[in-house]
Write a protein that holds these residues in place. Structure first.
Motif, PDB file in Angstrom:
ATOM      1  N   ASN A 140       0.952  -1.247  -0.006  1.00 38.95           N
ATOM      2  CA  ASN A 140       0.059   0.024  -0.026  1.00 38.95           C
ATOM      3  C   ASN A 140       0.779   1.353  -0.187  1.00 38.95           C
ATOM      4  O   ASN A 140       1.623   1.379   0.910  1.00 38.95           O
TER       5      ASN A 140
ATOM      6  N   VAL B 120      -6.346   2.843   0.538  1.00 36.48           N
ATOM      7  CA  VAL B 120      -5.769   2.145  -0.634  1.00 36.48           C
ATOM      8  C   VAL B 120      -6.429   2.549  -2.075  1.00 36.48           C
ATOM      9  O   VAL B 120      -7.815   2.639  -1.982  1.00 36.48           O
TER      10      VAL B 120
ATOM     11  N   TYR C 198      -0.333  -0.823  -4.902  1.00 38.56           N
ATOM     12  CA  TYR C 198      -1.413   0.045  -4.861  1.00 38.56           C
ATOM     13  C   TYR C 198      -1.099   1.477  -4.668  1.00 38.56           C
ATOM     14  O   TYR C 198      -0.458   1.640  -3.776  1.00 38.56           O
TER      15      TYR C 198
END
Length: 292
Positions: free
Chosen positions: A128, A279, A271
């Motif tokens: 992330n 996210v 991401y």
């Protein structure tokens, strides 16, 4: 002259093999636990021009998908980060607890199912950008289980039936994705029909309305529309899998065919950060088929 010609062919083959190994080694993302010699083929890459995100820490997780030669069962999540998405069922072994025992306990609680036979097939690192934290997920395929799927506070389990038993074509030497996934041999998955022996639950109406945007009476056109939507996807060998892709994460279109066919694989997905610091969209991914 014949021995010289033979030697040149061997030398050329050796050089090609070395070049292939070096290319694969260079493509492996950081922190993905795989040796170059274990990789059979890089199945899919996205965002080659982008750098992989740095990772501050990595947490581990496990999930399981019940799959046999007739059906696949996915969970529609009611809440959490994956709310309103279909996917695998997560489980968490306690200290000193076996994998199968933990999966039986947690999947029974989540969907009324108890796996009796499981195999670890995939290992994916998710990163992330907002937190630079990673989550390494080991994905298991449960090929046998007991119990009947039931709705719980966390999930609504959905059964997708196969139209035929999956029999992959014979793989060509040095090939993985092209030969293993012929669109002639992939099964088609369908929500339970109106005239099925079991009554339609609220889930089946939910699938039709929320995911496919059509009436539950219009099953044929729903499948045609879904196939048309998938026809634009780059990896066309997975288009015959009529799963609710638009209610799933994009990277799952890559590794679910591997999971369903019993192939071992590794991957990484990075991401982007969303505007609210959560996210966001997928910025980069890499998946490869590996030896058992």
């Amino acid at each position: 002259m014949a021995p010289v010609s033979h030697f040149n062919r061997l030398l050329s083959s050796f050089r090609a093999a070395i070049t292939s190994i070096l290319s694969i080694r260079a493509s492996i993302p950081p922190l993905v636990q795989v040796r170059p010699r274990e990789i059979r083929s890089v199945v899919s890459e996205r965002g080659k021009d982008l750098q992989w995100l740095p990772v501050k820490s990595i947490k581990s997780s496990k999930s399981v998908v019940p799959i046999d030669d007739k059906q696949i069962i996915l969970g529609w999540r009611k809440g959490g980060p994956d709310r309103h998405h279909f996917g695998a069922f997560s489980f968490c072994p306690r200290q000193g607890e076996g994998i199968l025992h933990a999966a039986r306990r947690d999947l029974d609680s989540a969907a009324g199912l108890k796996p009796t036979r499981m195999q670890a097939l995939g290992r994916i690192l998710f990163v992330n950008e907002a937190t630079l934290e990673g989550r390494e997920e080991v994905i298991y395929r449960a090929s046998a289980w007991s119990g009947d799927p039931m709705e719980t506070d966390a999930h609504i389990p959905a059964i997708f039936h196969t139209a035929s038993i999956f029999t992959p074509t014979k793989e060509k030497e040095g090939s993985f994705s092209d030969s293993a996934y012929s669109t002639d041999t992939l099964p088609s998955f369908h929500p339970m029909a109106d005239d099925a022996e079991e009554p339609r639950s609220s889930l089946h109406y939910l699938i039709d309305a929320f995911c496919f945007g059509s009436s539950h009476h219009d099953t044929k056109s729903m499948h045609q529309a879904d196939t048309k939507r998938q026809s634009n996807f780059d990896d066309t060998w997975c288009c015959d899998l009529l799963l609710p892709w638009h209610c799933m994460h994009p990277d799952e279109m890559i590794y679910y065919p591997l999971l369903i066919s019993g192939k071992h694989f590794v991957g990484r997905v990075d991401y982007s950060a969303s505007e609210d610091g959560g996210v966001g969209e997928i910025r980069k991914w890499w998946f490869a088929g590996v030896d058992n």
